[in-house]
Design a protein around this motif. Sequence first.
Motif, PDB file in Angstrom:
ATOM      1  N   PRO A 160       1.250  -1.450   0.140  1.00 27.91           N
ATOM      2  CA  PRO A 160       0.263   0.249   0.560  1.00 27.91           C
ATOM      3  C   PRO A 160       1.044   1.339  -0.183  1.00 27.91           C
ATOM      4  O   PRO A 160       0.106   2.359  -0.981  1.00 27.91           O
ATOM      5  CB  PRO A 160      -0.941   0.278   1.058  1.00 27.91           C
ATOM      6  CG  PRO A 160      -0.840  -1.775   1.830  1.00 27.91           C
ATOM      7  CD  PRO A 160       0.560  -2.063   1.061  1.00 27.91           C
ATOM      8  N   VAL A 161       2.596   1.061   0.460  1.00 29.11           N
ATOM      9  CA  VAL A 161       2.552   2.637   0.495  1.00 29.11           C
ATOM     10  C   VAL A 161       3.371   3.063  -0.861  1.00 29.11           C
ATOM     11  O   VAL A 161       3.764   3.924  -1.016  1.00 29.11           O
ATOM     12  CB  VAL A 161       4.391   2.415   1.503  1.00 29.11           C
ATOM     13  CG1 VAL A 161       5.088   3.195   1.693  1.00 29.11           C
ATOM     14  CG2 VAL A 161       3.604   1.836   3.179  1.00 29.11           C
ATOM     15  N   ALA A 162       3.663   1.894  -1.341  1.00 29.80           N
ATOM     16  CA  ALA A 162       4.316   1.708  -2.432  1.00 29.80           C
ATOM     17  C   ALA A 162       3.371   2.507  -3.991  1.00 29.80           C
ATOM     18  O   ALA A 162       3.195   3.249  -4.762  1.00 29.80           O
ATOM     19  CB  ALA A 162       4.901   0.618  -3.458  1.00 29.80           C
ATOM     20  N   ILE A 163       1.932   1.571  -4.104  1.00 28.82           N
ATOM     21  CA  ILE A 163       0.805   1.615  -4.474  1.00 28.82           C
ATOM     22  C   ILE A 163       0.893   3.589  -4.323  1.00 28.82           C
ATOM     23  O   ILE A 163      -0.071   4.432  -4.754  1.00 28.82           O
ATOM     24  CB  ILE A 163      -0.166   1.500  -4.645  1.00 28.82           C
ATOM     25  CG1 ILE A 163      -0.208  -0.150  -4.801  1.00 28.82           C
ATOM     26  CG2 ILE A 163      -1.398   1.963  -4.744  1.00 28.82           C
ATOM     27  CD1 ILE A 163      -0.688  -0.544  -4.629  1.00 28.82           C
ATOM     28  N   VAL A 164       0.318   4.018  -3.428  1.00 29.88           N
ATOM     29  CA  VAL A 164       0.072   5.122  -2.623  1.00 29.88           C
ATOM     30  C   VAL A 164       0.649   6.312  -3.017  1.00 29.88           C
ATOM     31  O   VAL A 164       1.180   7.383  -3.701  1.00 29.88           O
ATOM     32  CB  VAL A 164      -0.267   5.689  -1.222  1.00 29.88           C
ATOM     33  CG1 VAL A 164      -0.849   7.121  -1.202  1.00 29.88           C
ATOM     34  CG2 VAL A 164      -1.670   4.906  -0.959  1.00 29.88           C
ATOM     35  N   THR A 165       2.472   5.993  -2.660  1.00 29.15           N
ATOM     36  CA  THR A 165       3.346   7.085  -3.586  1.00 29.15           C
ATOM     37  C   THR A 165       3.571   6.783  -5.223  1.00 29.15           C
ATOM     38  O   THR A 165       3.611   8.023  -5.015  1.00 29.15           O
ATOM     39  CB  THR A 165       4.584   6.407  -3.106  1.00 29.15           C
ATOM     40  OG1 THR A 165       4.810   6.460  -1.505  1.00 29.15           O
ATOM     41  CG2 THR A 165       5.974   6.749  -3.609  1.00 29.15           C
ATOM     42  N   GLY A 166       3.254   6.259  -5.137  1.00 25.64           N
ATOM     43  CA  GLY A 166       3.122   6.389  -6.694  1.00 25.64           C
ATOM     44  C   GLY A 166       2.005   6.684  -7.296  1.00 25.64           C
ATOM     45  O   GLY A 166       2.181   8.011  -8.298  1.00 25.64           O
ATOM     46  N   PHE A 167       0.748   6.649  -6.579  1.00 25.28           N
ATOM     47  CA  PHE A 167      -0.280   7.670  -7.190  1.00 25.28           C
ATOM     48  C   PHE A 167       0.055   9.227  -6.828  1.00 25.28           C
ATOM     49  O   PHE A 167      -0.621   9.855  -7.335  1.00 25.28           O
ATOM     50  CB  PHE A 167      -1.363   6.590  -6.156  1.00 25.28           C
ATOM     51  CG  PHE A 167      -2.741   7.822  -6.434  1.00 25.28           C
ATOM     52  CD1 PHE A 167      -3.353   7.669  -7.550  1.00 25.28           C
ATOM     53  CD2 PHE A 167      -2.907   9.073  -5.532  1.00 25.28           C
ATOM     54  CE1 PHE A 167      -4.931   8.343  -8.101  1.00 25.28           C
ATOM     55  CE2 PHE A 167      -3.652  10.163  -6.038  1.00 25.28           C
ATOM     56  CZ  PHE A 167      -5.234   9.302  -6.984  1.00 25.28           C
ATOM     57  N   LEU A 168       0.874   9.464  -5.796  1.00 22.06           N
ATOM     58  CA  LEU A 168       0.789  10.565  -5.027  1.00 22.06           C
ATOM     59  C   LEU A 168       2.380  11.765  -6.343  1.00 22.06           C
ATOM     60  O   LEU A 168       2.377  12.547  -7.038  1.00 22.06           O
ATOM     61  CB  LEU A 168       1.936  10.988  -3.941  1.00 22.06           C
ATOM     62  CG  LEU A 168       2.731  11.719  -3.728  1.00 22.06           C
ATOM     63  CD1 LEU A 168       1.690  13.038  -3.520  1.00 22.06           C
ATOM     64  CD2 LEU A 168       3.171  11.858  -2.218  1.00 22.06           C
ATOM     65  N   LEU A 169       3.711  10.522  -6.475  1.00 16.29           N
ATOM     66  CA  LEU A 169       4.191  11.320  -8.328  1.00 16.29           C
ATOM     67  C   LEU A 169       3.410  11.308  -9.403  1.00 16.29           C
ATOM     68  O   LEU A 169       3.344  12.475 -10.097  1.00 16.29           O
ATOM     69  CB  LEU A 169       4.944   9.896  -8.003  1.00 16.29           C
ATOM     70  CG  LEU A 169       5.990   9.847  -7.184  1.00 16.29           C
ATOM     71  CD1 LEU A 169       7.342   9.082  -7.434  1.00 16.29           C
ATOM     72  CD2 LEU A 169       6.998  11.114  -7.023  1.00 16.29           C
ATOM     73  N   ILE A 170       2.262  10.213  -9.420  1.00 17.04           N
ATOM     74  CA  ILE A 170       1.707  10.657 -11.185  1.00 17.04           C
ATOM     75  C   ILE A 170       0.748  11.859 -10.739  1.00 17.04           C
ATOM     76  O   ILE A 170       0.373  12.751 -11.431  1.00 17.04           O
ATOM     77  CB  ILE A 170       0.562   9.384 -10.668  1.00 17.04           C
ATOM     78  CG1 ILE A 170       1.630   8.152 -11.725  1.00 17.04           C
ATOM     79  CG2 ILE A 170      -0.324   9.768 -12.177  1.00 17.04           C
ATOM     80  CD1 ILE A 170       0.335   6.750 -11.673  1.00 17.04           C
ATOM     81  N   TYR A 171       0.230  12.626  -9.766  1.00 17.88           N
ATOM     82  CA  TYR A 171      -0.637  13.834  -8.874  1.00 17.88           C
ATOM     83  C   TYR A 171       0.175  14.588  -8.988  1.00 17.88           C
ATOM     84  O   TYR A 171      -0.227  15.358  -9.834  1.00 17.88           O
ATOM     85  CB  TYR A 171      -1.412  13.483  -7.712  1.00 17.88           C
ATOM     86  CG  TYR A 171      -1.639  14.809  -7.281  1.00 17.88           C
ATOM     87  CD1 TYR A 171      -3.502  15.370  -8.179  1.00 17.88           C
ATOM     88  CD2 TYR A 171      -1.605  15.101  -6.431  1.00 17.88           C
ATOM     89  CE1 TYR A 171      -4.013  15.995  -7.773  1.00 17.88           C
ATOM     90  CE2 TYR A 171      -2.308  16.819  -6.280  1.00 17.88           C
ATOM     91  CZ  TYR A 171      -3.411  17.477  -6.646  1.00 17.88           C
ATOM     92  OH  TYR A 171      -4.069  18.333  -6.243  1.00 17.88           O
ATOM     93  N   VAL A 172       1.361  14.413  -8.836  1.00 15.61           N
ATOM     94  CA  VAL A 172       2.472  15.911  -8.677  1.00 15.61           C
ATOM     95  C   VAL A 172       2.612  16.229 -10.226  1.00 15.61           C
ATOM     96  O   VAL A 172       2.599  17.220 -10.700  1.00 15.61           O
ATOM     97  CB  VAL A 172       3.679  15.146  -8.167  1.00 15.61           C
ATOM     98  CG1 VAL A 172       4.962  16.596  -7.881  1.00 15.61           C
ATOM     99  CG2 VAL A 172       2.909  15.756  -6.618  1.00 15.61           C
ATOM    100  N   VAL A 173       3.213  14.732 -10.889  1.00 10.53           N
ATOM    101  CA  VAL A 173       3.370  15.450 -12.303  1.00 10.53           C
ATOM    102  C   VAL A 173       2.027  15.589 -13.020  1.00 10.53           C
ATOM    103  O   VAL A 173       2.743  16.582 -14.163  1.00 10.53           O
ATOM    104  CB  VAL A 173       3.834  13.602 -12.729  1.00 10.53           C
ATOM    105  CG1 VAL A 173       4.343  14.133 -13.854  1.00 10.53           C
ATOM    106  CG2 VAL A 173       5.589  13.417 -12.299  1.00 10.53           C
ATOM    107  N   ALA A 174       1.254  14.621 -12.653  1.00  7.94           N
ATOM    108  CA  ALA A 174      -0.403  15.624 -13.634  1.00  7.94           C
ATOM    109  C   ALA A 174       0.065  17.112 -13.225  1.00  7.94           C
ATOM    110  O   ALA A 174      -1.201  17.555 -14.629  1.00  7.94           O
ATOM    111  CB  ALA A 174      -1.116  14.939 -13.066  1.00  7.94           C
ATOM    112  N   VAL A 175      -0.236  17.876 -11.972  1.00 12.38           N
ATOM    113  CA  VAL A 175      -0.201  19.120 -11.849  1.00 12.38           C
ATOM    114  C   VAL A 175       0.791  19.913 -12.398  1.00 12.38           C
ATOM    115  O   VAL A 175       0.380  20.822 -13.353  1.00 12.38           O
ATOM    116  CB  VAL A 175      -0.103  18.993 -10.066  1.00 12.38           C
ATOM    117  CG1 VAL A 175       0.168  21.057  -9.923  1.00 12.38           C
ATOM    118  CG2 VAL A 175      -1.768  19.074  -9.935  1.00 12.38           C
ATOM    119  N   ALA A 176       1.951  19.484 -12.758  1.00  9.59           N
ATOM    120  CA  ALA A 176       2.207  20.157 -13.471  1.00  9.59           C
ATOM    121  C   ALA A 176       2.962  20.141 -14.097  1.00  9.59           C
ATOM    122  O   ALA A 176       3.356  21.409 -15.194  1.00  9.59           O
ATOM    123  CB  ALA A 176       4.655  19.633 -12.937  1.00  9.59           C
TER     124      ALA A 176
END
Length: 68
Positions: free
Chosen positions: A7-23
């Motif tokens: 779960p930590v890896a999945i949520v961290t990956g989701f966070l990275l995708i979110y940050v890239v999507a905003v950027a």
Amino acid sequence: MDNSLTPVAIVTGFLLIYVVAVAVNLNTAVILLMFSLSPILMIWMVIRVLKAVFEPAHTFEEKWYEDQ
């Protein structure tokens, strides 16, 4: 990978995708959807990590602040 770290890896990956999507200024609806899903994923991760079976190698008295 340990089952409690998934779960930590999945949520961290989701966070990275979110940050890239905003950027990169992805569609606002996608960003808002991801933002809306993030608390659910965070709660899921916390519950899974807290319920994980963990056997400590040392007791609190043996390794108090690891200063021995």
